[in-house]
Design an enzyme around this catalytic site. Structure first.
Site: not given
Ligand code: BG6
Ligand code: MG
Length: 215
Positions: A9, A113-114, A168-169
């Site tokens: 994402l 996405s994380a 992915e980036d």
């Molecule tokens: C990833 C980002 O997609 O999500 C990170 O590249 C980020 O920078 C991580 O820390 C967690 O995101 P969030 O929104 O749960 O804090």
């Molecule tokens: Mg990313």
């Protein structure tokens, strides 16, 4: 044969890295830790807690688990103020066209996405229904470069991992794809993503057919 496309994402669909940066910067200032845009590169693709631990390392600071959690919540509240103002136009160039074309051609599409904020971000961008499956930081236990997020994406699409590719980036994300036995299309600069199978600057002026011919 590739049938599923798994998208990161932040930095692939939308440029939220700048808001993550602004929020971490504000927090780092409160803690008197110097934090630059260059340092921010290290946080891409990395979980919220791990990001904060990297910032603490930069500042040579150690905090208890409770304190770390408290600061992560503060950071997220700052970040969410930006996200609530996110506009549909902030979708990265070419993304809508690329996704619509791929859907028309019958590809299944998942988010991997994380971020624990993926749901609200997709809804701000009116993209929720574009994805056949949404795997985000609320659904996985292990962060990239562990492949869990992408393996779960393939599973939810009802596809074998061999039938999926990843967009992915972040280096951690490219590694996650490879660790899961999938190819990775790097979005960004080749020097930042040396392991990506193909590297492109973004999803503009390119179609899934073009990429398939190159893979
Ligand atoms: C990833 C980002 O997609 O999500 C990170 O590249 C980020 O920078 C991580 O820390 C967690 O995101 P969030 O929104 O749960 O804090
Ligand atoms: Mg990313």
């Amino acid at each position: 044969e590739i049938k599923g496309l798994l998208f990161d994402l932040d930095g692939v669909i939308v440029d939220t890295a700048k808001y993550h940066y602004l929020a971490w910067k504000e927090l780092a200032e409160k803690l008197k830790i110097p934090f630059t845009e260059k340092d921010n590169e290290r946080l891409k693709g990395v979980s919220r807690m791990r990001s904060f631990e990297i910032i603490l390392e930069i500042g040579g600071l150690e905090l208890s688990k409770e304190e770390k959690e408290k600061y992560c919540t503060i950071k997220n509240n700052i970040y969410l103020e930006y996200i609530y103002k996110l506009k549909q136009e902030e979708v990265l160039p070419g993304v809508n066209e690329f996704l619509n074309d791929a859907r028309k051609k019958g590809y299944k599409i998942a988010l991997g996405s994380a971020s624990k904020n993926a749901g609200v971000i997709l809804s701000r961008l009116m993209l929720t229904d574009t994805f056949d499956a949404i795997i985000d930081g609320t659904k996985v236990n292990t962060a990239k470069p562990d492949p869990e997020v992408f393996l779960l994406g393939a599973k939810e699409l009802g596809l074998k991992k061999e039938a999926c590719i990843v967009f992915e980036d972040a280096k951690a994300g490219v590694d996650a794809a490879h660790n899961g036995g999938m190819k990775a299309i790097g979005i960004g600069r080749k020097e930042n993503l040396p392991n990506a199978d193909i590297c492109i600057p973004g999803l503009f002026h390119i179609t899934i057919d073009d990429l398939m011919n190159q893979l």
